[in-house]
Scaffold this motif. Structure first.
Motif, PDB file in Angstrom:
ATOM      1  N   CYS A 156      13.198  42.159  52.987  1.00  0.00           N
ATOM      2  CA  CYS A 156      14.006  43.226  53.600  1.00  0.00           C
ATOM      3  C   CYS A 156      14.288  42.896  55.068  1.00  0.00           C
ATOM      4  O   CYS A 156      13.375  42.545  55.810  1.00  0.00           O
ATOM      5  N   GLU A 162      18.682  49.245  56.844  1.00  0.00           N
ATOM      6  CA  GLU A 162      18.683  50.702  56.603  1.00  0.00           C
ATOM      7  C   GLU A 162      19.697  51.175  55.571  1.00  0.00           C
ATOM      8  O   GLU A 162      19.821  52.369  55.316  1.00  0.00           O
ATOM      9  N   CYS A 193      22.291  46.342  48.785  1.00  0.00           N
ATOM     10  CA  CYS A 193      21.332  45.593  49.626  1.00  0.00           C
ATOM     11  C   CYS A 193      21.836  44.163  49.878  1.00  0.00           C
ATOM     12  O   CYS A 193      22.112  43.416  48.941  1.00  0.00           O
ATOM     13  N   PRO A 194      21.944  43.771  51.136  1.00  0.00           N
ATOM     14  CA  PRO A 194      22.553  42.474  51.457  1.00  0.00           C
ATOM     15  C   PRO A 194      21.706  41.270  51.072  1.00  0.00           C
ATOM     16  O   PRO A 194      22.228  40.162  50.975  1.00  0.00           O
ATOM     17  N   ALA A 206      16.661  42.636  48.257  1.00  0.00           N
ATOM     18  CA  ALA A 206      15.239  42.936  48.491  1.00  0.00           C
ATOM     19  C   ALA A 206      14.738  44.109  47.650  1.00  0.00           C
ATOM     20  O   ALA A 206      13.557  44.448  47.725  1.00  0.00           O
TER      21      ALA A 206
HETATM   22  S1  SF4 Z   1      19.247  47.627  51.918  1.00  0.00           S
HETATM   23 FE1  SF4 Z   1      17.837  45.949  51.489  1.00  0.00          FE
HETATM   24  S2  SF4 Z   1      17.637  44.824  53.420  1.00  0.00           S
HETATM   25 FE2  SF4 Z   1      18.580  46.776  53.897  1.00  0.00          FE
HETATM   26  S3  SF4 Z   1      16.831  48.084  54.475  1.00  0.00           S
HETATM   27 FE3  SF4 Z   1      17.182  48.415  52.273  1.00  0.00          FE
HETATM   28  S4  SF4 Z   1      15.851  46.953  51.228  1.00  0.00           S
HETATM   29 FE4  SF4 Z   1      16.004  46.312  53.374  1.00  0.00          FE
END
Ligand code: SF4
Length: 289
Positions: free
Chosen positions: A22, A26, A65-66, A69
């Protein structure tokens, strides 16, 4: 793809988890706030989503999620979540999802209009999203709020022949041949209802895009906090000049808008008068920092 061996200890036990890759962008926290929350330097699953709308939103976060994660122990059909992007916000404005790691997970948006569609900042160059954009009429302009959120701009240019737009003060390597370069500090009319407003501060060449007197795409210049119902700017990630950013914010107060669509954090929507009052409060706060 998430790895259960890297599962963060903060996750509540159960099917969904965030792993240690991660990058703390956010995104999941505002795409699926019932499931994801802030840990110290990452997000984590604070509540397992039950079947139904919460689980759908959690799967949308997994898609958005980029860095991949977010994982699940169980196998899920993610087609419906994938197909929810671009997500309709209001009128002809959409959130793309499919956030790009190269833009540190920044959000990108899409305006569908008969005179030519606009992609705001760069999502992932993901096949499913591209198919949807194809069906929505392609891309006429790729507007880039600032140099940090440009990710895969060249691939979009190559596929759609769209004109890339960025301010000259944020021209970085690979964008020297951008098709439209904004210069100076005066607003520029791009097309009917589309105004580019230079807002130096976060970066020297940051700009905002206002659409239809209603939607303000702000990059990293200005964001919305749903928790505190306020507009906010970020002193700790001001890379150019805080006093310039404050002055830019003051100029922005001349413009009417109801939506703030930021690069980081969730879109905010209030009446124009409420947004104007929130912006005044934000400027007053900025002057004290
Ligand atoms: S979208 Fe993915 S990288 Fe972004 S905060 Fe959530 S888990 Fe982490």
């Amino acid at each position: 793809m998430a790895n259960k061996l890297k599962r963060l200890p903060e996750n509540t036990s159960g099917d969904f988890y965030v792993d240690s890759t991660c990058i703390d962008c956010e995104t999941c926290q505002w795409v699926a706030p019932n499931s994801f929350a802030q840990a110290t330097t990452t997000s984590y699953v604070h509540q397992q989503p039950p079947n139904g709308p919460d689980q759908h939103r959690a799967l949308m976060a997994l898609i958005a999620c980029p860095v991949g994660a977010i994982g699940t122990d169980r196998k899920h059909d993610i087609w419906a979540a994938k197909n929810s992007f671009p997500e309709h916000l209001e009128d002809n404005v959409y959130a793309c999802g499919f956030h790009a790691a190269a833009s540190f997970g920044a959000a990108s948006y899409f305006i569908q209009r008969p005179e030519g569609n606009v992609l705001i900042d760069s999502p992932r160059f993901a096949g499913h999203l591209l198919n949807k954009i194809d069906a929505m009429g392609g891309i006429r302009w790729m507007y880039l709020t600032h140099k940090d959120d440009i990710a895969e701009h060249q691939k979009f240019r190559d596929r759609y022949g769209c004109d890339r737009i960025i301010h000259e003060d944020d021209l970085v390597r690979g964008l020297e041949d951008a098709e439209m370069i904004i210069r100076g500090d005066q607003p520029v009319i791009l097309d009917e209802g589309l105004t580019i407003i230079p807002v130096p501060g976060h970066t020297r060449g940051s700009t905002c895009l206002r659409y239809a007197d209603k939607f303000l795409f702000t990059g990293d210049h200005l964001a919305w906090s749903e928790n505190s119902k306020t507009l906010r700017a970020f002193r700790n990630v001001c890379w150019f000049d805080w006093s310039a950013q404050t002055a830019s914010m003051e100029r922005l107060a001349e413009f009417r808008f109801e939506w703030v669509l930021p690069g980081h954090g969730q879109p905010g929507n209030r009446s124009a008068s409420e947004m104007a009052a929130c912006l005044e409060d934000c400027i007053a706060w900025m002057r004290t920092k």
